[in-house]
Design a protein around this motif. Structure first.
Motif, PDB file in Angstrom:
ATOM      1  N   CYS A 150       0.853  -1.189   0.000  1.00  0.00           N
ATOM      2  CA  CYS A 150       0.000   0.000   0.000  1.00  0.00           C
ATOM      3  C   CYS A 150       0.888   1.238   0.000  1.00  0.00           C
ATOM      4  N   HIS A 151       0.390   2.332  -0.583  1.00  0.00           N
ATOM      5  CA  HIS A 151       1.195   3.561  -0.557  1.00  0.00           C
ATOM      6  C   HIS A 151       1.401   4.047   0.881  1.00  0.00           C
ATOM      7  N   SER A 152       0.498   3.678   1.790  1.00  0.00           N
ATOM      8  CA  SER A 152       0.698   4.051   3.204  1.00  0.00           C
ATOM      9  C   SER A 152       1.970   3.401   3.752  1.00  0.00           C
ATOM     10  N   ASP A 153       2.280   2.188   3.294  1.00  0.00           N
ATOM     11  CA  ASP A 153       3.516   1.523   3.742  1.00  0.00           C
ATOM     12  C   ASP A 153       4.719   2.400   3.397  1.00  0.00           C
ATOM     13  N   GLY A 160      -7.184   9.590  -9.426  1.00  0.00           N
ATOM     14  CA  GLY A 160      -5.978   8.786  -9.198  1.00  0.00           C
ATOM     15  C   GLY A 160      -6.262   7.309  -9.424  1.00  0.00           C
ATOM     16  N   LEU A 161      -5.661   6.743 -10.470  1.00  0.00           N
ATOM     17  CA  LEU A 161      -5.905   5.315 -10.731  1.00  0.00           C
ATOM     18  C   LEU A 161      -4.688   4.509 -10.273  1.00  0.00           C
ATOM     19  N   GLY A 162      -4.583   4.351  -8.949  1.00  0.00           N
ATOM     20  CA  GLY A 162      -3.556   3.487  -8.368  1.00  0.00           C
ATOM     21  C   GLY A 162      -4.247   2.317  -7.685  1.00  0.00           C
ATOM     22  N   GLY A 163      -3.655   1.854  -6.562  1.00  0.00           N
ATOM     23  CA  GLY A 163      -4.214   0.710  -5.847  1.00  0.00           C
ATOM     24  C   GLY A 163      -5.630   0.981  -5.351  1.00  0.00           C
ATOM     25  N   LEU A 164      -5.812   2.094  -4.638  1.00  0.00           N
ATOM     26  CA  LEU A 164      -7.150   2.421  -4.135  1.00  0.00           C
ATOM     27  C   LEU A 164      -8.078   2.760  -5.294  1.00  0.00           C
ATOM     28  N   GLY A 165      -7.564   3.593  -6.209  1.00  0.00           N
ATOM     29  CA  GLY A 165      -8.401   4.070  -7.304  1.00  0.00           C
ATOM     30  C   GLY A 165      -8.982   2.939  -8.138  1.00  0.00           C
ATOM     31  N   LEU A 180     -10.409  10.324 -13.167  1.00  0.00           N
ATOM     32  CA  LEU A 180      -9.602  11.520 -13.393  1.00  0.00           C
ATOM     33  C   LEU A 180      -8.160  11.153 -13.103  1.00  0.00           C
ATOM     34  N   SER A 181      -7.314  11.278 -14.111  1.00  0.00           N
ATOM     35  CA  SER A 181      -5.941  10.809 -13.980  1.00  0.00           C
ATOM     36  C   SER A 181      -4.999  11.895 -14.476  1.00  0.00           C
ATOM     37  N   THR A 182      -3.687  11.726 -14.202  1.00  0.00           N
ATOM     38  CA  THR A 182      -2.734  12.757 -14.611  1.00  0.00           C
ATOM     39  C   THR A 182      -2.280  12.593 -16.064  1.00  0.00           C
ATOM     40  N   SER A 183      -2.563  11.446 -16.680  1.00  0.00           N
ATOM     41  CA  SER A 183      -2.177  11.238 -18.079  1.00  0.00           C
ATOM     42  C   SER A 183      -3.172  10.267 -18.696  1.00  0.00           C
ATOM     43  N   ARG A 197      -2.266   7.416 -19.920  1.00  0.00           N
ATOM     44  CA  ARG A 197      -1.616   6.090 -19.936  1.00  0.00           C
ATOM     45  C   ARG A 197      -2.534   4.964 -19.462  1.00  0.00           C
ATOM     46  N   LYS A 198      -3.461   5.274 -18.559  1.00  0.00           N
ATOM     47  CA  LYS A 198      -4.250   4.220 -17.921  1.00  0.00           C
ATOM     48  C   LYS A 198      -5.693   4.160 -18.449  1.00  0.00           C
ATOM     49  N   LYS A 199      -5.936   4.852 -19.556  1.00  0.00           N
ATOM     50  CA  LYS A 199      -7.317   4.983 -20.058  1.00  0.00           C
ATOM     51  C   LYS A 199      -7.931   3.617 -20.391  1.00  0.00           C
ATOM     52  N   LEU A 247     -11.593   6.744   6.639  1.00  0.00           N
ATOM     53  CA  LEU A 247     -10.453   5.907   7.036  1.00  0.00           C
ATOM     54  C   LEU A 247     -10.865   4.431   6.958  1.00  0.00           C
ATOM     55  N   ILE A 248     -10.142   3.660   6.212  1.00  0.00           N
ATOM     56  CA  ILE A 248     -10.399   2.217   6.008  1.00  0.00           C
ATOM     57  C   ILE A 248     -11.874   1.861   6.222  1.00  0.00           C
ATOM     58  N   GLY A 249     -12.176   0.894   7.081  1.00  0.00           N
ATOM     59  CA  GLY A 249     -13.554   0.507   7.368  1.00  0.00           C
ATOM     60  C   GLY A 249     -13.509  -0.457   8.546  1.00  0.00           C
ATOM     61  N   TYR A 284      -2.163  -2.976 -10.646  1.00  0.00           N
ATOM     62  CA  TYR A 284      -2.465  -1.747  -9.959  1.00  0.00           C
ATOM     63  C   TYR A 284      -2.137  -1.894  -8.486  1.00  0.00           C
ATOM     64  N   ARG A 285      -1.552  -3.060  -8.143  1.00  0.00           N
ATOM     65  CA  ARG A 285      -1.049  -3.261  -6.791  1.00  0.00           C
ATOM     66  C   ARG A 285       0.085  -4.273  -6.840  1.00  0.00           C
ATOM     67  N   PHE A 286       1.210  -3.937  -6.212  1.00  0.00           N
ATOM     68  CA  PHE A 286       2.254  -4.939  -6.007  1.00  0.00           C
ATOM     69  C   PHE A 286       1.823  -5.840  -4.853  1.00  0.00           C
TER      70      PHE A 286
HETATM   71  P1  NAP Z   1      -0.954   4.497  -5.375  1.00  0.00           P
HETATM   72  O1  NAP Z   1      -1.263   3.116  -5.802  1.00  0.00           O
HETATM   73  O2  NAP Z   1       0.438   4.979  -5.417  1.00  0.00           O
HETATM   74  O3  NAP Z   1      -1.904   5.471  -6.246  1.00  0.00           O
HETATM   75  C1  NAP Z   1      -1.927   6.859  -6.067  1.00  0.00           C
HETATM   76  C2  NAP Z   1      -2.355   7.506  -7.394  1.00  0.00           C
HETATM   77  O4  NAP Z   1      -2.476   8.926  -7.178  1.00  0.00           O
HETATM   78  C3  NAP Z   1      -1.362   7.370  -8.507  1.00  0.00           C
HETATM   79  O5  NAP Z   1      -1.511   6.184  -9.213  1.00  0.00           O
HETATM   80  C4  NAP Z   1      -1.663   8.591  -9.384  1.00  0.00           C
HETATM   81  O6  NAP Z   1      -2.763   8.287 -10.226  1.00  0.00           O
HETATM   82  C5  NAP Z   1      -2.124   9.624  -8.370  1.00  0.00           C
HETATM   83  N1  NAP Z   1      -1.056  10.576  -8.032  1.00  0.00           N
HETATM   84  C6  NAP Z   1       0.114  10.332  -7.396  1.00  0.00           C
HETATM   85  N2  NAP Z   1       0.821  11.459  -7.217  1.00  0.00           N
HETATM   86  C7  NAP Z   1       0.060  12.458  -7.736  1.00  0.00           C
HETATM   87  C8  NAP Z   1       0.214  13.873  -7.836  1.00  0.00           C
HETATM   88  N3  NAP Z   1       1.316  14.492  -7.367  1.00  0.00           N
HETATM   89  N4  NAP Z   1      -0.782  14.599  -8.421  1.00  0.00           N
HETATM   90  C9  NAP Z   1      -1.900  13.994  -8.903  1.00  0.00           C
HETATM   91  N5  NAP Z   1      -2.095  12.650  -8.830  1.00  0.00           N
HETATM   92  C10 NAP Z   1      -1.130  11.905  -8.272  1.00  0.00           C
HETATM   93  O7  NAP Z   1      -1.446   4.750  -3.877  1.00  0.00           O
HETATM   94  P2  NAP Z   1      -2.610   3.994  -3.051  1.00  0.00           P
HETATM   95  O8  NAP Z   1      -2.022   2.816  -2.357  1.00  0.00           O
HETATM   96  O9  NAP Z   1      -3.800   3.860  -3.902  1.00  0.00           O
HETATM   97  O10 NAP Z   1      -2.890   5.059  -1.890  1.00  0.00           O
HETATM   98  C11 NAP Z   1      -3.378   6.357  -2.203  1.00  0.00           C
HETATM   99  C12 NAP Z   1      -3.330   7.239  -0.972  1.00  0.00           C
HETATM  100  O11 NAP Z   1      -4.313   6.773  -0.029  1.00  0.00           O
HETATM  101  C13 NAP Z   1      -1.993   7.187  -0.222  1.00  0.00           C
HETATM  102  O12 NAP Z   1      -1.729   8.475   0.320  1.00  0.00           O
HETATM  103  C14 NAP Z   1      -2.267   6.200   0.900  1.00  0.00           C
HETATM  104  O13 NAP Z   1      -1.411   6.393   1.999  1.00  0.00           O
HETATM  105  C15 NAP Z   1      -3.684   6.556   1.230  1.00  0.00           C
HETATM  106  N6  NAP Z   1      -4.459   5.530   1.931  1.00  0.00           N
HETATM  107  C16 NAP Z   1      -5.433   5.967   2.765  1.00  0.00           C
HETATM  108  C17 NAP Z   1      -6.251   5.071   3.414  1.00  0.00           C
HETATM  109  C18 NAP Z   1      -7.374   5.548   4.276  1.00  0.00           C
HETATM  110  O14 NAP Z   1      -7.861   4.797   5.114  1.00  0.00           O
HETATM  111  N7  NAP Z   1      -7.845   6.772   4.081  1.00  0.00           N
HETATM  112  C19 NAP Z   1      -6.047   3.698   3.224  1.00  0.00           C
HETATM  113  C20 NAP Z   1      -5.057   3.284   2.341  1.00  0.00           C
HETATM  114  C21 NAP Z   1      -4.264   4.208   1.687  1.00  0.00           C
HETATM  115  P3  NAP Z   1      -2.739   8.549 -11.830  1.00  0.00           P
HETATM  116  O15 NAP Z   1      -1.564   7.791 -12.362  1.00  0.00           O
HETATM  117  O16 NAP Z   1      -4.058   8.028 -12.280  1.00  0.00           O
HETATM  118  O17 NAP Z   1      -2.621  10.025 -12.013  1.00  0.00           O
END
Ligand code: NAP
Ligand code: ZN
Ligand code: ZN
Length: 353
Positions: free
Chosen positions: A42-45, A188-193, A210-213, A215-217, A298-300, A343-345
């Motif tokens: 997770c990006h939180s890690d 943001g289309l990452g792990g959560l997205g 809504l994404s920054t490029s 690439r992921k369309k 926050l999570i659930g 979209y997730r390691f």
């Molecule tokens: P991730 O897989 O790295 O995805 C984040 C996405 O955000 C990227 O794929 C990118 O999407 C976009 N992004 C990154 N930097 C950006 C920037 N500077 N400007 C605009 N867009 C940007 O991360 P994740 O694991 O999904 O986690 C996302 C966030 O949620 C992290 O901060 C994580 O710590 C947090 N989180 C919160 C909770 C909670 O309970 N609230 C739980 C888990 C994680 P595109 O390539 O599509 O632009």
């Protein structure tokens, strides 16, 4: 006998993660001992390993998207038996008595939940472990009330990230009553997205990414998104004004959010999920003219996490993953920082050296 555990730990904010050995506690009467097969990244890690939020105590073993098999249970445990497929998410305990815990929202526990890693460990890992240690490891011992059942139809590797990315997006979609015909945008289309897209689509929503490029369309469309916008495309953002009931914002970094508020319809809400510590300006005018809101989530809770796993099984939903060996974790972090994750390691613990 404490359980010898092999892991990868962060030892300092500016150093790569490295192999780490420690002992887990032997299961007490209410505990489940688990052999971890897979752990999502997770990006939180990454935020915690690099001390982005401040206060990280080292060494720390990150990882809160855990999937594995039960190897032993304590005497009071009746819901799990050896061999069961189980998961552990971001929490391993909570106070159990505050209003939030009583309502099954343990993540909002008033004195504070015990997080899977980095929390003071009231149960005390046996060997000099003042804090809890997470899932980049091959073993964990967890109180039965914080263990989830992974349905048989979900592969363990692709189910692991549901334990954080899945529940973190499922919970706000449910809380804000997403259903047939809802218009949901995912930023943001990452792990959560990517999980937000799949889950919202399965709930009947019309989903826009809504994404920054661009690439992921194609991936977004395959996951169920009907529309795809690039946030920096002013004309496209203008054309999408007032369209969405809910925006799930998963961006992991500080970014401009004021411009997103105009995308919300009357009574629409933008839910912030990213763990950012800097302020992001929001202006009153676009809020008050349409009774819009900016919220967080926050999570659930544990009950809702089980509900989400069962929902995923019912709808045939799992995560899109790229499996890595534990010693590839530093490379995975570097790619995550470049938003290069599809979209997730997921760490395969069988490859632990
Ligand atoms: P991730 O897989 O790295 O995805 C984040 C996405 O955000 C990227 O794929 C990118 O999407 C976009 N992004 C990154 N930097 C950006 C920037 N500077 N400007 C605009 N867009 C940007 O991360 P994740 O694991 O999904 O986690 C996302 C966030 O949620 C992290 O901060 C994580 O710590 C947090 N989180 C919160 C909770 C909670 O309970 N609230 C739980 C888990 C994680 P595109 O390539 O599509 O632009
Ligand atoms: Zn997480
Ligand atoms: Zn509590």
């Amino acid at each position: 006998m404490p359980i010898a555990t092999r892991a990868f730990a962060a030892v300092a904010a500016d150093k790569p993660l490295e192999p780490y050995r420690f002992d887990r506690r032997d299961p007490g009467p209410d505990d489940v001992a688990i052999e971890i097969k897979y752990c999502g990244v997770c990006h939180s890690d990454l935020h915690i390993a690099k001390n982005d939020l401040g206060g990280t105590r080292y060494p720390i073993v990150p990882g809160h998207e855990i999937a594995g098999l039960v190897t032993a249970v304590g005497g009071n445990v009746s819901r799990f038996k050896v061999g069961d497929r189980v998961g552990v998410g971001c929490m391993v305990d909570s106070c159990r008595t505050c209003a939030a815990c009583q309502e099954g929202e343990e993540q909002y526990c008033v004195p504070g939940m015990t997080q899977t890693y980095g929390s003071a460990d009231p149960l005390g890992e046996p060997v000099s472990q003042a804090i809890t240690q997470g899932g980049y490891s091959d073993r964990i011992t967890v109180n039965q009330d914080f263990v989830l059942r992974i349905p048989d139809s979900l592969p363990l590797d692709a189910a692991a990230p549901l334990l954080c990315a899945g529940i973190t997006t499922y919970s706000p979609l449910r809380h804000w009553n997403v259903g047939e015909g809802s218009k949901v945008a995912v930023v943001g289309l990452g792990g959560l997205g990517h999980m937000a897209v799949k889950l919202a689509h399965a709930m009947g929503a019309e989903v826009t990414v809504l994404s920054t490029s661009d690439r992921k369309k194609a991936d977004a469309e395959r996951m169920g998104a009907k529309h795809f916008l690039i946030n920096s495309d002013k004309a496209a953002m203008q054309a999408a004004a007032e369209k969405f009931d809910l925006i799930i914002n998963t961006v992991s970094a500080t970014h401009e959010i004021a411009g997103h508020l105009n995308l919300l319809a009357r009574d629409g809400t933008m839910v912030m999920l990213g763990l950012t510590t800097e302020g992001m300006p929001v202006f009153a005018m676009p809020l008050l003219w349409r009774r819009r809101a900016v919220a967080g989530s926050l999570i659930g809770g544990i009950r809702e996490t089980q509900e989400m796993l069962d929902f995923c099984a019912e709808h045939g939903i799992a995560c899109d993953i790229e499996t890595i060996a534990p010693d590839q974790i530093n490379e995975a972090y570097a790619r995550m920082e470049k938003s290069d994750v599809r979209y997730r390691f997921v760490i395969d613990m069988a490859k632990m050296a």
